[in-house]
Motif scaffolding. Structure first.
Motif, mmCIF file in Angstrom:
data_model
loop_
_atom_site.group_PDB
_atom_site.id
_atom_site.type_symbol
_atom_site.label_atom_id
_atom_site.label_comp_id
_atom_site.label_asym_id
_atom_site.label_seq_id
_atom_site.Cartn_x
_atom_site.Cartn_y
_atom_site.Cartn_z
ATOM 1 N N PHE A 1 42.174 45.764 46.813
ATOM 2 C CA PHE A 1 42.290 44.898 46.079
ATOM 3 C C PHE A 1 41.722 43.967 45.336
ATOM 4 O O PHE A 1 41.127 43.736 46.195
ATOM 5 C CB PHE A 1 44.151 44.735 45.805
ATOM 6 C CG PHE A 1 45.304 45.452 45.909
ATOM 7 C CD1 PHE A 1 45.584 46.115 44.771
ATOM 8 C CD2 PHE A 1 45.551 46.250 47.022
ATOM 9 C CE1 PHE A 1 46.426 46.871 44.827
ATOM 10 C CE2 PHE A 1 46.299 47.261 47.276
ATOM 11 C CZ PHE A 1 47.114 47.168 46.695
ATOM 12 N N ALA A 2 41.636 43.993 43.556
ATOM 13 C CA ALA A 2 39.990 42.769 43.771
ATOM 14 C C ALA A 2 40.938 41.523 42.374
ATOM 15 O O ALA A 2 41.805 42.011 41.980
ATOM 16 C CB ALA A 2 39.174 43.837 43.078
ATOM 17 N N ILE A 3 40.775 40.685 42.978
ATOM 18 C CA ILE A 3 41.281 39.637 41.740
ATOM 19 C C ILE A 3 40.763 39.613 40.626
ATOM 20 O O ILE A 3 39.081 39.682 40.719
ATOM 21 C CB ILE A 3 41.261 38.420 42.035
ATOM 22 C CG1 ILE A 3 42.467 37.975 43.517
ATOM 23 C CG2 ILE A 3 41.168 37.140 41.386
ATOM 24 C CD1 ILE A 3 41.526 36.848 44.342
ATOM 25 N N PRO A 4 41.134 39.675 39.648
ATOM 26 C CA PRO A 4 39.840 39.902 38.134
ATOM 27 C C PRO A 4 38.804 39.228 38.105
ATOM 28 O O PRO A 4 38.331 38.250 38.517
ATOM 29 C CB PRO A 4 40.971 39.892 36.609
ATOM 30 C CG PRO A 4 42.447 39.355 37.164
ATOM 31 C CD PRO A 4 42.368 39.265 39.513
ATOM 32 N N ASP A 5 37.704 39.714 37.710
ATOM 33 C CA ASP A 5 36.358 38.707 37.062
ATOM 34 C C ASP A 5 37.102 38.436 36.063
ATOM 35 O O ASP A 5 37.439 37.836 35.598
ATOM 36 C CB ASP A 5 34.827 39.822 37.067
ATOM 37 C CG ASP A 5 34.754 41.099 38.039
ATOM 38 O OD1 ASP A 5 34.880 40.648 38.913
ATOM 39 O OD2 ASP A 5 34.273 42.185 37.621
ATOM 40 N N VAL B 1 43.918 44.040 40.808
ATOM 41 C CA VAL B 1 43.587 45.070 40.433
ATOM 42 C C VAL B 1 43.656 46.414 41.506
ATOM 43 O O VAL B 1 42.023 45.848 42.442
ATOM 44 C CB VAL B 1 41.909 45.337 39.235
ATOM 45 C CG1 VAL B 1 41.381 46.730 39.424
ATOM 46 C CG2 VAL B 1 42.593 43.784 38.529
ATOM 47 N N SER B 2 44.067 47.326 41.727
ATOM 48 C CA SER B 2 43.850 48.127 42.858
ATOM 49 C C SER B 2 42.692 48.913 42.341
ATOM 50 O O SER B 2 42.305 49.804 41.820
ATOM 51 C CB SER B 2 45.386 49.132 42.662
ATOM 52 O OG SER B 2 44.478 49.816 43.513
ATOM 53 N N LEU B 3 41.627 48.981 43.696
ATOM 54 C CA LEU B 3 40.885 49.865 44.086
ATOM 55 C C LEU B 3 40.876 51.053 44.372
ATOM 56 O O LEU B 3 40.159 51.780 44.991
ATOM 57 C CB LEU B 3 39.450 48.432 44.363
ATOM 58 C CG LEU B 3 39.048 47.917 43.269
ATOM 59 C CD1 LEU B 3 38.311 47.196 44.343
ATOM 60 C CD2 LEU B 3 38.875 47.789 42.217
ATOM 61 N N GLY B 4 42.075 51.546 45.186
ATOM 62 C CA GLY B 4 42.703 52.964 46.005
ATOM 63 C C GLY B 4 42.246 51.918 47.163
ATOM 64 O O GLY B 4 41.934 51.694 47.794
ATOM 65 N N ASN B 5 43.099 53.055 48.593
ATOM 66 C CA ASN B 5 43.372 52.508 49.551
ATOM 67 C C ASN B 5 43.729 51.464 50.453
ATOM 68 O O ASN B 5 43.120 51.128 51.277
ATOM 69 C CB ASN B 5 41.572 52.970 50.616
ATOM 70 C CG ASN B 5 40.982 54.896 50.020
ATOM 71 O OD1 ASN B 5 42.383 55.737 50.082
ATOM 72 N ND2 ASN B 5 40.078 54.892 49.655
ATOM 73 N N GLY B 6 44.503 50.874 49.608
ATOM 74 C CA GLY B 6 44.967 49.430 50.100
ATOM 75 C C GLY B 6 44.100 48.631 50.132
ATOM 76 O O GLY B 6 43.738 47.282 50.187
#
Length: 324
Positions: A24-28, A17-22
């Motif tokens: 990213f998060a693995i989904p909860d 999941v992209s959070l912006g500015n490079g």
């Protein structure tokens, strides 16, 4: 239901999941990170990948290339991050080092010093690293997992500390710039798959438990070294052992150079022959030399690959008192 398609298992960067500015998060809710061998996402650069508190198991995360930092949720009871690197919660096991991250050494950003509290390097922990030239492992390290330092294309120096008991198979596979390796008597088992990457490999005489898990290969390499006339050629490891019959048999079996009379001088240079031997030959120059030049004294003899993977670019001779 095939668990590889379960929403709780992270298997591909397409799930990020992209959070912006490079970032990213693995989904909860993800409970396992499992990156397979055939996933090689070269197209994006990840400034950071955030790992949720729900994750219980991590394997293959270093296969996410071009990542510069990992961030584990502070509520995760299994893992933690220190300076962008993942460890088990107790910090005894180094799990994953980002492939695009520079080292922590203040004077040299291409050097990483593994903390003294680490006792084990996990499987594939540094796999595919693109930035590190040197890795310093701590005394107290007991185990290195399989392929832990595989495909580290810039890695020239790594120490194997005394007391290290286990070095997994294919640990240094495809890390062809490694200058030298020294396997001590404390290592319980030596795999032939770990004898193909270091150009100079020293093996203590007491280490005789050898496992043939692969045929030690010869590799064609473009050295890009201006000190070598033909920079593209096939290399074979030079095996150093004073009186180890197992290594002598290995060298004879695969026609590898084997040196039984050698010594290391005060500059960490390895020579074939005794220290007072006027015909001694330089066979391995230290990768971490403090200068880009070296002064050749007298009629010094130098083997073809002595300066393999070093920073030395210039040689000059001191002929004072000698016939030119």
């Amino acid at each position: 239901m095939d668990e590889s398609h379960s929403d709780t298992i992270f298997t591909t960067t397409q799930q990020l999941v992209s959070l912006g500015n490079g970032v990213f998060a693995i989904p909860d809710g993800t409970t396992e990170i499992r990156i397979s061998e055939n996933i090689s996402p070269y197209s994006n650069v990840y400034r950071a990948i955030i790992i949720p508190a729900s994750v219980k198991k991590i394997t293959g995360l270093s296969r996410v290339l071009q990542c510069t930092a990992y961030v584990v949720d502070e509520n995760n009871i299994n893992y933690t991050t220190i300076d962008g690197v993942i460890y088990t919660k107790g910090r005894k096991v180094l799990i994953a080092y980002p492939t695009g991250r520079l080292g922590n050494a203040k004077k040299n950003p291409n050097t990483h010093v593994v903390p003294t509290y680490v006792q084990r390097i996990a499987d594939e922990a540094f796999l595919g690293n693109r930035t590190l030239h040197s890795i310093e492992l701590p005394h107290g390290l007991m185990q290195i997992g399989q392929r832990a330092f595989s495909a580290c294309i810039q890695l020239m120096y790594i120490n194997l500390p005394k007391g290290l008991r286990s070095v997994g198979p294919y640990c240094f596979a495809d890390s062809h710039r490694i200058n030298r390796l020294h396997f001590s008597r404390d290592i319980a088992e030596l795999y032939t798959s770990n004898l193909s990457s270091g150009i100079t490999i020293e093996i203590d005489d007491e280490l005789t438990n050898l496992t043939y898990d692969s045929i030690p290969g010869m590799v064609s390499i473009d050295t890009k070294n201006p000190l070598i006339d033909n920079p593209v050629f096939t290399i074979r490891p030079i095996l150093l052992s004073h009186n180890n019959p197992v290594i002598q048999q290995l060298a004879a079996r695969y026609n590898f150079p084997q040196v039984s009379r050698y010594h290391t001088d005060e500059n960490d240079i390895i020579w074939a022959g005794d220290s007072n031997d006027c015909n001694k030959v330089m066979i391995c120059f230290p990768a971490r030399w403090s200068s880009d030049r070296y002064q050749v004294r007298g009629h010094m003899r130098i083997s073809e690959l002595a300066f393999w993977s070093t920073e030395v670019q210039y040689l000059w001779a001191d002929w004072r008192g000698k016939d030119k």
